[in-house]
Structures are given as structure tokens and as C-alpha cells.
Design a protein around this motif. Structure first.
Motif, PDB file in Angstrom:
ATOM      1  N   ILE A 148      50.048  49.453  66.818  1.00 16.28           N
ATOM      2  CA  ILE A 148      51.022  49.256  65.736  1.00 16.28           C
ATOM      3  C   ILE A 148      52.413  49.683  66.183  1.00 16.28           C
ATOM      4  CG2 ILE A 148      51.717  50.067  63.444  1.00 16.28           C
ATOM      5  CD1 ILE A 148      48.736  50.274  62.737  1.00 16.28           C
ATOM      6  N   SER A 149      52.531  50.842  66.801  1.00 17.24           N
ATOM      7  CA  SER A 149      53.835  51.432  67.118  1.00 17.24           C
ATOM      8  C   SER A 149      54.572  50.660  68.207  1.00 17.24           C
ATOM      9  CB  SER A 149      53.671  52.894  67.530  1.00 17.24           C
ATOM     10  OG  SER A 149      53.051  53.642  66.527  1.00 17.24           O
ATOM     11  N   VAL A 150      53.873  50.306  69.280  1.00 14.61           N
ATOM     12  CA  VAL A 150      54.544  49.658  70.408  1.00 14.61           C
ATOM     13  C   VAL A 150      55.080  48.274  70.031  1.00 14.61           C
ATOM     14  CG1 VAL A 150      54.241  48.782  72.747  1.00 14.61           C
ATOM     15  CG2 VAL A 150      53.278  50.998  72.118  1.00 14.61           C
ATOM     16  N   PRO A 151      54.271  47.362  69.460  1.00 13.11           N
ATOM     17  CA  PRO A 151      54.844  46.059  69.069  1.00 13.11           C
ATOM     18  C   PRO A 151      55.936  46.172  68.012  1.00 13.11           C
ATOM     19  CG  PRO A 151      52.454  45.946  69.128  1.00 13.11           C
ATOM     20  CD  PRO A 151      52.818  47.396  69.236  1.00 13.11           C
ATOM     21  N   ALA A 152      55.760  47.083  67.044  1.00 12.12           N
ATOM     22  CA  ALA A 152      56.775  47.237  66.004  1.00 12.12           C
ATOM     23  C   ALA A 152      58.093  47.728  66.590  1.00 12.12           C
ATOM     24  CB  ALA A 152      56.287  48.203  64.926  1.00 12.12           C
ATOM     25  N   THR A 153      58.032  48.558  67.608  1.00  8.92           N
ATOM     26  CA  THR A 153      59.247  49.048  68.256  1.00  8.92           C
ATOM     27  C   THR A 153      59.889  47.969  69.116  1.00  8.92           C
ATOM     28  OG1 THR A 153      58.361  51.303  68.279  1.00  8.92           O
ATOM     29  CG2 THR A 153      60.197  50.818  69.774  1.00  8.92           C
ATOM     30  N   VAL A 154      59.087  47.299  69.933  1.00 10.44           N
ATOM     31  CA  VAL A 154      59.620  46.276  70.847  1.00 10.44           C
ATOM     32  C   VAL A 154      60.229  45.113  70.061  1.00 10.44           C
ATOM     33  CG1 VAL A 154      59.000  44.586  72.615  1.00 10.44           C
ATOM     34  CG2 VAL A 154      58.059  46.896  72.714  1.00 10.44           C
ATOM     35  N   LEU A 155      59.543  44.643  69.032  1.00 13.07           N
ATOM     36  CA  LEU A 155      60.053  43.511  68.255  1.00 13.07           C
ATOM     37  C   LEU A 155      61.358  43.863  67.551  1.00 13.07           C
ATOM     38  CD1 LEU A 155      56.757  42.089  66.697  1.00 13.07           C
ATOM     39  CD2 LEU A 155      58.218  41.005  68.421  1.00 13.07           C
ATOM     40  N   VAL A 156      61.422  45.056  66.984  1.00 13.78           N
ATOM     41  CA  VAL A 156      62.652  45.461  66.291  1.00 13.78           C
ATOM     42  C   VAL A 156      63.817  45.545  67.272  1.00 13.78           C
ATOM     43  CG1 VAL A 156      63.778  47.407  65.155  1.00 13.78           C
ATOM     44  CG2 VAL A 156      61.574  46.604  64.343  1.00 13.78           C
ATOM     45  N   VAL A 157      63.592  46.135  68.446  1.00 13.71           N
ATOM     46  CA  VAL A 157      64.665  46.289  69.426  1.00 13.71           C
ATOM     47  C   VAL A 157      65.136  44.921  69.927  1.00 13.71           C
ATOM     48  CG1 VAL A 157      65.206  47.122  71.741  1.00 13.71           C
ATOM     49  CG2 VAL A 157      63.990  48.602  70.143  1.00 13.71           C
ATOM     50  N   VAL A 158      64.212  44.030  70.248  1.00 14.56           N
ATOM     51  CA  VAL A 158      64.582  42.717  70.795  1.00 14.56           C
ATOM     52  C   VAL A 158      65.310  41.872  69.748  1.00 14.56           C
ATOM     53  CG1 VAL A 158      63.674  40.544  71.689  1.00 14.56           C
ATOM     54  CG2 VAL A 158      62.746  42.708  72.506  1.00 14.56           C
ATOM     55  N   ILE A 159      64.730  41.759  68.562  1.00 20.49           N
ATOM     56  CA  ILE A 159      65.347  40.928  67.515  1.00 20.49           C
ATOM     57  C   ILE A 159      66.686  41.509  67.082  1.00 20.49           C
ATOM     58  CG2 ILE A 159      65.055  40.028  65.179  1.00 20.49           C
ATOM     59  CD1 ILE A 159      62.038  40.044  65.663  1.00 20.49           C
ATOM     60  N   ALA A 160      66.740  42.829  66.919  1.00 18.38           N
ATOM     61  CA  ALA A 160      67.983  43.462  66.481  1.00 18.38           C
ATOM     62  C   ALA A 160      69.079  43.326  67.527  1.00 18.38           C
ATOM     63  CB  ALA A 160      67.744  44.933  66.163  1.00 18.38           C
ATOM     64  N   ALA A 161      68.731  43.439  68.808  1.00 20.02           N
ATOM     65  CA  ALA A 161      69.743  43.302  69.858  1.00 20.02           C
ATOM     66  C   ALA A 161      70.336  41.889  69.867  1.00 20.02           C
ATOM     67  CB  ALA A 161      69.134  43.629  71.215  1.00 20.02           C
ATOM     68  N   LEU A 162      69.488  40.887  69.715  1.00 19.95           N
ATOM     69  CA  LEU A 162      69.985  39.507  69.674  1.00 19.95           C
ATOM     70  C   LEU A 162      70.867  39.273  68.453  1.00 19.95           C
ATOM     71  CD1 LEU A 162      66.679  37.693  70.717  1.00 19.95           C
ATOM     72  CD2 LEU A 162      68.765  37.864  72.085  1.00 19.95           C
ATOM     73  N   ALA A 163      70.403  39.739  67.288  1.00 22.52           N
ATOM     74  CA  ALA A 163      71.189  39.554  66.067  1.00 22.52           C
ATOM     75  C   ALA A 163      72.489  40.344  66.113  1.00 22.52           C
ATOM     76  CB  ALA A 163      70.360  39.960  64.848  1.00 22.52           C
ATOM     77  N   ALA A 164      72.436  41.560  66.658  1.00 23.75           N
ATOM     78  CA  ALA A 164      73.636  42.389  66.729  1.00 23.75           C
ATOM     79  C   ALA A 164      74.684  41.764  67.638  1.00 23.75           C
ATOM     80  CB  ALA A 164      73.275  43.787  67.218  1.00 23.75           C
ATOM     81  N   TYR A 165      74.273  41.186  68.743  1.00 20.33           N
ATOM     82  CA  TYR A 165      75.238  40.520  69.631  1.00 20.33           C
ATOM     83  C   TYR A 165      75.876  39.325  68.936  1.00 20.33           C
ATOM     84  CZ  TYR A 165      77.115  37.810  73.493  1.00 20.33           C
ATOM     85  OH  TYR A 165      77.955  37.089  74.311  1.00 20.33           O
ATOM     86  N   ALA A 166      75.062  38.583  68.194  1.00 25.72           N
ATOM     87  CA  ALA A 166      75.612  37.438  67.465  1.00 25.72           C
ATOM     88  C   ALA A 166      76.622  37.889  66.420  1.00 25.72           C
ATOM     89  CB  ALA A 166      74.481  36.647  66.816  1.00 25.72           C
ATOM     90  N   PHE A 167      76.302  38.930  65.669  1.00 32.17           N
ATOM     91  CA  PHE A 167      77.227  39.419  64.645  1.00 32.17           C
ATOM     92  C   PHE A 167      78.485  40.029  65.255  1.00 32.17           C
ATOM     93  CE2 PHE A 167      73.491  39.657  61.666  1.00 32.17           C
ATOM     94  CZ  PHE A 167      74.023  38.804  60.705  1.00 32.17           C
ATOM     95  N   ALA A 168      78.379  40.586  66.443  1.00 35.25           N
ATOM     96  CA  ALA A 168      79.522  41.278  67.041  1.00 35.25           C
ATOM     97  C   ALA A 168      80.460  40.330  67.776  1.00 35.25           C
ATOM     98  CB  ALA A 168      79.022  42.367  67.998  1.00 35.25           C
ATOM     99  N   TRP A 169      79.923  39.323  68.483  1.00 41.64           N
ATOM    100  CA  TRP A 169      80.768  38.564  69.407  1.00 41.64           C
ATOM    101  C   TRP A 169      80.636  37.049  69.304  1.00 41.64           C
ATOM    102  CZ3 TRP A 169      84.502  41.215  71.295  1.00 41.64           C
ATOM    103  CH2 TRP A 169      84.347  42.575  71.541  1.00 41.64           C
TER     104      TRP A 169
END
Length: 279
Positions: free
Chosen positions: A81-102
């Protein structure tokens, strides 16, 4: 004289931090010693009595714990539960954050405001609607269902955190990369991710600790075959009352993994926390 005062001041601060550290570590040490004692010895005296009688310490409780199919299954469920929930949040959030920022796209600002608004939505509000949705989709009581819930509720904070960090990167650095022929994907992988490593590491630690220590979501959305360690420990308390020879090693195992993860990424975590104040 000033050097002496500064030296004394630093010594006092260091001594104070050492005392705080020892106070913080005392419950951890007590739990570890309790996990090495039998139930009879624990009932006869506190964990500190083991310091005078180290012969009563053994790893028999851990051997019994590894032979407990329910506890071992719960431990691996927690990892799944912990590993996929962490990896998915980091990957999706990083992509979305880059889009919102730049990146520029329609409704960029309203969408980001919606993400910020989701930060104030309590987890309890979504429990019943999500339970009905998971029941209709066949995800209720499964590990993927618990993972999806944690991902959904972890993304707003993750996107907000990383977007603010990415937005502070020098604009000239990204423009120079674009002038050199770099596409958005290449800039994200080779430039933004390495520079944003401290913030990403901090996010990963926060998300992992939250999911690993969660009991509310797992208690509601995981059945007996998918329940993590926190729920299994809670059920042991309910069934056996003072089953300390099972609870103590199980609780220490549940505690030590997040501690190891934190200290493994401590340097990146401190950099990520201090980045905003430095800039």
C-alpha cells in the motif's frame, strides 16, 4: 571573551539538543526492550529492569512474529500500500506541478485554485461516497482501492508543494534549455527533477509516513486479506488484550521502518524544508 561566550552558548544548545534527543528516543528504546522480553517478564517489571538483567532479552518474540501468518501478511500489505501510494503521488504531482509552474494551457489558474481548495477538504467527507464508488467498481476491500484513496487525497498537497518549489527555479535556466532545443519532457527529466530533488524527497517522506501510519482509511476500505500492520495490531489488542509479546515486536517493526526511511533521506528532507527560507 566573545569567543568564550559563543563557545558556551553553542555548548548549551548542543547539550539541550542531546537531552531532547534522549527524551525522544526513550519510548523507542523502551518499546525495543519490551519486544525482546517475554510476557511474564514484562508483567513482573518495567522495561528498564532489563538493563540490569540483560539475560532476559532474546529474539524469540520476533521469531514467533515471523511465524504469525497474520502479522507477516499485514506487513507486506503495508508495503504494497505505502510504496505504490508514495510513488504514484510523487510522479503525478511532479508532472502536474511542472505544468502549473511553467506551461501555459486553458484554465490554468482556476484549476490550480481548485487544487488549493481541495487541501481543506477533510478525509472524513469522502469516506462514504468513495466507499459506494469502490463498491460499484469492485475495489472495496482491496489493496488497489486503499492505494487509490491515498493517492487521491495526497495529490492536492503534493501538487501545491512541488508547484511552489518549481516556480522558484530561475526562468532564464529553462529558457536557455529551450533555446538549446530541449523539449518540455527533456527539460522536466534532465533539469527540473534534479534541481527539485530536495522538495521531491520531502514530499516522498511525508506521503510515505502518512500512508504507512494510517489506520482510518485501511480500517474502512481494506478487508481481512488486505489490512495493513496498523489494523492488524489493533485487532490483536481487541482479541488478546495484553498480548504484549506479539504487540511489542509488531509495533516496533511498524515504527522502525518509517524511522529508517526518514534518516535515509534526512539530508534531502532538510534541504527541501529549508529551501523556501533560503530563497
Amino acid at each position: 571573551m566573545n569567543a568564550i561566550r559563543r563557545g558556551l552558548g553553542n555548548s548549551l544548545v548542543q547539550a539541550f539538543l542531546v537531552v531532547i534527543g534522549l527524551v525522544w528516543l526513550t519510548p523507542l528504546a523502551g518499546l525495543f526492550l519490551s519486544s525482546l522480553r517475554s510476557a511474564r517478564e514484562t508483567a513482573e517489571g518495567g522495561w528498564w529492569t532489563a538493563l540490569a538483567s540483560p539475560g532476559q532479552l532474546s529474539f524469540d518474540n520476533y521469531s514467533a512474529l515471523l511465524g504469525n501468518s497474520g502479522m507477516t501478511r499485514a506487513f507486506w500489505n503495508t508495503v504494497l500500500i505505502s510504496v505504490p501510494a508514495t510513488v504514484l503521488v510523487v510522479v503525478i504531482a511532479a508532472l502536474a506541478a511542472y505544468a502549473f509552474a511553467w506551461m501555459d494551457f486553458p484554465f490554468k489558474e482556476p484549476l490550480f485554485l481548485l487544487v488549493v481548495a481541495l487541501l481543506v477538504v477533510p478525509v472524513q467527507i469522502g469516506l462514504l461516497p468513495v466507499a459506494k464508488l469502490f463498491g460499484a467498481l469492485g475495489l472495496f476491500g482491496t489493496i488497489p482501492g486503499v492505494v487509490l484513496f491515498h493517492v487521491a487525497y495526497g495529490l492536492p498537497f503534493a501538487v501545491f508543494l512541488l508547484r511552489n518549489y518549481f516556480a522558484e527555479m530561475p526562468k532564464e535556466m529553462l529558457e536557455a534549455a529551450r533555446m538549446d532545443g530541449g523539449g518540455e519532457w527533456r527539460i522536466f527529466i534532465q533539469l527540473v527533477l534534479p534541481v527539485g530533488r530536495p522538495a521531491i524527497a520531502s514530499l516522498a517522506i511525508f506521503q510515505f509516513l502518512w500512508v504507512w501510519n494510517d489506520m482510518l482509511v485501511a480500517l474502512l476500505f481494506a478487508d481481512s486479506s488486505a489490512q495493513p500492520l496498523t489494523v492488524e495490531l489493533q485487532s490483536q489488542i481487541r482479541q488478546f488484550g495484553s498480548n504484549i509479546d506479539v504487540l511489542a515486536p509488531g509495533a516496533f517493526l511498524s515504527l522502525i521502518v518509517p524511522v529508517v526511511v526518514f534518516f535515509a533521506f534526512q539530508r534531502h528532507f532538510v534541504q527541501g524544508v529549508m529551501a523556501g527560507s533560503v530563497k
